[in-house]
Design an enzyme around this catalytic site. Structure first.
Site, PDB file in Angstrom:
ATOM      1  N   ASP A 103       0.851  -1.185   0.000  1.00 32.86           N
ATOM      2  CA  ASP A 103       0.000   0.000   0.000  1.00 32.86           C
ATOM      3  C   ASP A 103       0.885   1.234   0.000  1.00 32.86           C
ATOM      4  O   ASP A 103       1.844   1.299   0.757  1.00 32.86           O
ATOM      5  CB  ASP A 103      -0.857  -0.008   1.278  1.00 32.86           C
ATOM      6  CG  ASP A 103      -2.298   0.359   1.009  1.00 32.86           C
ATOM      7  OD1 ASP A 103      -2.531   1.472   0.531  1.00 32.86           O
ATOM      8  OD2 ASP A 103      -3.185  -0.472   1.304  1.00 32.86           O
ATOM      9  N   ASP A 205      -3.417   4.490  -2.215  1.00 31.06           N
ATOM     10  CA  ASP A 205      -4.541   4.935  -1.398  1.00 31.06           C
ATOM     11  C   ASP A 205      -5.116   6.245  -1.958  1.00 31.06           C
ATOM     12  O   ASP A 205      -4.363   7.154  -2.331  1.00 31.06           O
ATOM     13  CB  ASP A 205      -4.024   5.165   0.034  1.00 31.06           C
ATOM     14  CG  ASP A 205      -5.149   5.380   1.028  1.00 31.06           C
ATOM     15  OD1 ASP A 205      -5.958   4.462   1.202  1.00 31.06           O
ATOM     16  OD2 ASP A 205      -5.210   6.466   1.630  1.00 31.06           O
ATOM     17  N   GLU A 275      -6.710   3.189  -5.799  1.00 28.04           N
ATOM     18  CA  GLU A 275      -8.004   3.196  -5.101  1.00 28.04           C
ATOM     19  C   GLU A 275      -8.720   4.469  -5.529  1.00 28.04           C
ATOM     20  O   GLU A 275      -8.317   5.574  -5.151  1.00 28.04           O
ATOM     21  CB  GLU A 275      -7.807   3.194  -3.580  1.00 28.04           C
ATOM     22  CG  GLU A 275      -9.144   3.052  -2.860  1.00 28.04           C
ATOM     23  CD  GLU A 275      -9.221   3.757  -1.515  1.00 28.04           C
ATOM     24  OE1 GLU A 275     -10.174   3.489  -0.779  1.00 28.04           O
ATOM     25  OE2 GLU A 275      -8.357   4.580  -1.216  1.00 28.04           O
ATOM     26  N   HIS A 337     -11.295  -3.775   3.089  1.00 31.94           N
ATOM     27  CA  HIS A 337     -11.310  -3.435   4.515  1.00 31.94           C
ATOM     28  C   HIS A 337     -12.164  -2.209   4.837  1.00 31.94           C
ATOM     29  O   HIS A 337     -12.171  -1.767   5.985  1.00 31.94           O
ATOM     30  CB  HIS A 337      -9.867  -3.208   4.977  1.00 31.94           C
ATOM     31  CG  HIS A 337      -9.238  -2.032   4.291  1.00 31.94           C
ATOM     32  ND1 HIS A 337      -8.955  -2.026   2.933  1.00 31.94           N
ATOM     33  CD2 HIS A 337      -8.898  -0.813   4.748  1.00 31.94           C
ATOM     34  CE1 HIS A 337      -8.458  -0.857   2.605  1.00 31.94           C
ATOM     35  NE2 HIS A 337      -8.409  -0.091   3.680  1.00 31.94           N
ATOM     36  N   ASP A 338     -12.818  -1.647   3.841  1.00 33.23           N
ATOM     37  CA  ASP A 338     -13.683  -0.482   4.085  1.00 33.23           C
ATOM     38  C   ASP A 338     -15.164  -0.810   3.883  1.00 33.23           C
ATOM     39  O   ASP A 338     -16.017   0.069   4.057  1.00 33.23           O
ATOM     40  CB  ASP A 338     -13.332   0.660   3.112  1.00 33.23           C
ATOM     41  CG  ASP A 338     -11.935   1.209   3.332  1.00 33.23           C
ATOM     42  OD1 ASP A 338     -11.489   1.239   4.500  1.00 33.23           O
ATOM     43  OD2 ASP A 338     -11.287   1.600   2.345  1.00 33.23           O
TER      44      ASP A 338
HETATM   45  C1  NOJ Z   1      -8.787   4.568   1.957  1.00 37.17           C
HETATM   46  C2  NOJ Z   1      -8.445   3.377   2.786  1.00 37.17           C
HETATM   47  O1  NOJ Z   1      -8.892   2.215   2.133  1.00 37.17           O
HETATM   48  C3  NOJ Z   1      -9.102   3.597   4.125  1.00 37.17           C
HETATM   49  O2  NOJ Z   1      -9.027   2.458   4.928  1.00 37.17           O
HETATM   50  C4  NOJ Z   1      -8.432   4.773   4.783  1.00 37.17           C
HETATM   51  O3  NOJ Z   1      -9.075   5.054   6.001  1.00 37.17           O
HETATM   52  C5  NOJ Z   1      -8.517   6.005   3.883  1.00 37.17           C
HETATM   53  N1  NOJ Z   1      -8.177   5.716   2.530  1.00 37.17           N
HETATM   54  C6  NOJ Z   1      -7.579   7.079   4.361  1.00 37.17           C
HETATM   55  O4  NOJ Z   1      -6.258   6.721   4.096  1.00 37.17           O
END
Ligand code: NOJ
Length: 545
Positions: A103, A205, A275, A337-338
């Site tokens: 990441d 990210d 992302e 994970h989100d």
């Molecule tokens: C996206 C990530 O997937 C998430 O987990 C994170 O909290 C935010 N970006 C901030 O970095």
């Protein structure tokens, strides 16, 4: 016509996301670590059969956002191990033919990063301009209306120097100023550091956030009906985010980043995956670059929020195929994970159908750890909540999808060494029924379905690199498509999204042989003029036409 040699590992392979805190704890502190990942490499490469792992951040961090607040871009947090363990992980993974994607968090650092500490110390500090500082409005309020994704204003007042700084996420995550060439150089140096340590690529990210409107104009407000497709973001969703992210010069940075990766790709192809939560297809596709000279793949999140109906899912796939620039490679994501876990969104049968969909579409699939055994979201009582987002905006917490991997039926699901007292998030209550070991012994388990699909995908060029042709007129509750690569048997995939059995007419495809069913074993020759599917069943069928 393309031949198989023209495709890279990241196009042919399947990516598996590991959230390091939750995958495997090797030292008994209740938190997963890199040695734990090393200990489970055989599971990933042999038992399951994926091709690459993406590790969420393992860098030194105060963990305000569990590693997405980085305080040193070129090291490993002691809780996860050290650089030597990381090198061992790369070595052992590569010995097994597994690629390592890490990441990269470019939009913001931790407020504890020495860069920010310097920046906030004085307006005259040489690193002042490494972050985004601005004066208040005459009434003392923040410079503009930008909001933090995690709730509230995106601006934090700093008393030492009497200015606001920008934080698109937590105030502990100040946004870096990518317009300053020194920032870019420092961040690119971090990429080189890891490329020199042999990583195979980066997941970037919030890729599109790094460039903002230099004039810091207010975002316009969004009409209420027009909400984000995949998840309600609360107040954040009340604006059209045209000035606080994705300023057009963001593409210049990714062109440069691509050159850097290309420089390292001569004998070992490296990948960049962004992302990008952009749901306007053209804007999203622009991150491939106008000459395919930016990201190798922007993550495609459209299936995360789709209503689970055949024609809606098909529409996403067809739209993606239509919008891809020539030569660009597609990809699909069904969990991370989100997000609420796949099995919680779709239920057990839906999760099986989704597994077949994900692993048979044209494009790189990314699996989220635990989805292969059908882990479900865990309700975390307020006292045990860890995620800062959930603590700030009740209901938006992400802890539920981040609980420890369920390896076996022993105490704490085999996630920690015996004798460990507790884990950083509670282990799901269902771990005695839902775990790797048990499912390996159940022929019809979800894990065994994933294993079959992955094993078949590995040997089937039609699935890895073949073309995609949607099949029209089958049934409105069915999504059916054909995958074909010259010189190899064609396949059709037929997915019944309804709760009813269906009989379908597919005679134009000749004689068929079912290679995989999402339900019980059903390897048999089938009658394509009268193909019978059980409710929510998916079939992958080798055909002769
Ligand atoms: C996206 C990530 O997937 C998430 O987990 C994170 O909290 C935010 N970006 C901030 O970095």
């Amino acid at each position: 016509m393309s031949t198989s040699n023209e495709h890279f590992w990241w196009q042919r392979g399947v990516i598996y996301q590991i959230y390091p805190r939750s995958f495997m704890d090797s030292n008994g502190d209740g938190i997963g670590d890199l040695q734990g990942v090393i200990n489970r490499l055989d599971y990933l490469s042999i038992t399951l059969g994926v091709d690459a792992i993406w590790l969420s951040p393992f860098y030194p961090s105060p963990m305000a956002d569990f590693g997405y607040d980085v305080s040193d871009y070129t090291n490993v947090a002691p809780v996860f191990g050290d650089l030597e363990t990381f090198d061992q992980l790369v070595l052992h993974a590569h010995q097994r033919g597994l690629k390592i994607i890490i990441d990269f968090v470019p939009n913001h650092s931790s407020d504890q990063h020495p860069w920010f500490q310097n920046s906030r110390s004085s307006r005259h500090n040489p690193q002042r301009d490494w972050y985004v500082w601005a004066d208040p409005k005459p009434d003392g309020s923040p410079p503009n209306n930008w909001l933090s994704v995690f709730g509230g204003s995106a601006w934090e007042w700093d008393q030492t120097t009497n200015q606001y700084y920008l934080h698109s996420f937590l105030k502990e995550q100040p946004d870096l100023n990518w317009r300053n060439p020194q920032v870019k150089d420092a961040m690119f140096a971090a990429l080189r550091f890891w490329l020199d340590r042999d990583v195979d690529g980066f997941r970037i990210d919030v890729t599109h956030f790094i460039m903002k409107d230099p004039a810091l104009r207010d975002n316009p407000l969004k009409p209420t009906a027009d909400r984000t497709m995949h998840k309600s973001l609360g107040e954040y969703d009340s604006q059209i985010h045209i000035h606080d992210q994705g300023h057009p010069d963001v593409h210049r940075i990714y062109r440069e980043l691509r050159l850097l990766l290309d420089e390292y790709s001569l004998d070992q192809p490296r990948v960049s995956i962004g992302e990008i939560h952009i749901f306007d297809w053209d804007k999203w596709a622009s991150y491939y670059g106008s000459n395919l000279d930016e990201l190798h793949m922007p993550f495609n999140f459209q299936l995360l929020g789709v209503e689970w109906q055949a024609q809606k899912v098909r529409k996403i796939v067809d739209s993606l195929e239509a919008v891809l620039p020539p030569g660009a490679w597609p990809n699909y994501v069904l969990g991370n994970h989100d997000e609420t876990r796949l099995a919680s969104r779709l239920g057990p049968l839906g999760a099986r159908l989704a597994a077949m969909l994900l692993l048979t579409l044209r494009g790189t699939p990314t699996l989220y750890y635990g989805d292969e055994i059908g882990m479900t979201d865990v309700h975390i009582p307020p006292k045990k909540q860890q995620d800062p987002w959930g603590k700030r905006v009740p209901g938006l917490g992400r802890d539920g999808c981040r609980t420890p991997m369920q390896w076996d039926a022993s105490t704490l699901a085999g996630f920690t060494p015996p004798g460990t007292q507790r884990t950083w998030l509670p282990v799901a209550e269902n771990f005695q029924q839902v775990n790797v070991e048990i499912q390996l012994h159940q022929p019809g388990s979800l894990l065994n379905l994933y294993r079959k699909l992955l094993a078949y995908r590995k040997i089937a060029p039609a699935l890895q690199i073949g073309n995609y042709y949607p099949i029209d007129g089958v049934h409105e509750d069915c999504f059916a498509f054909r995958r074909y690569h010259p010189g190899h048997p064609p396949l059709i995939v037929v997915l019944n999204f309804s709760a009813q059995d269906l009989t379908l007419e597919l005679s134009e495809h000749g004689i068929g042989y079912i290679v995989i069913s999402t339900n019980l074993d059903r390897e048999e020759k089938v009658d394509l003029p009268g193909l019978h599917l059980r409710k929510m069943e998916g079939l992958m069928i080798e055909v002769d036409r």
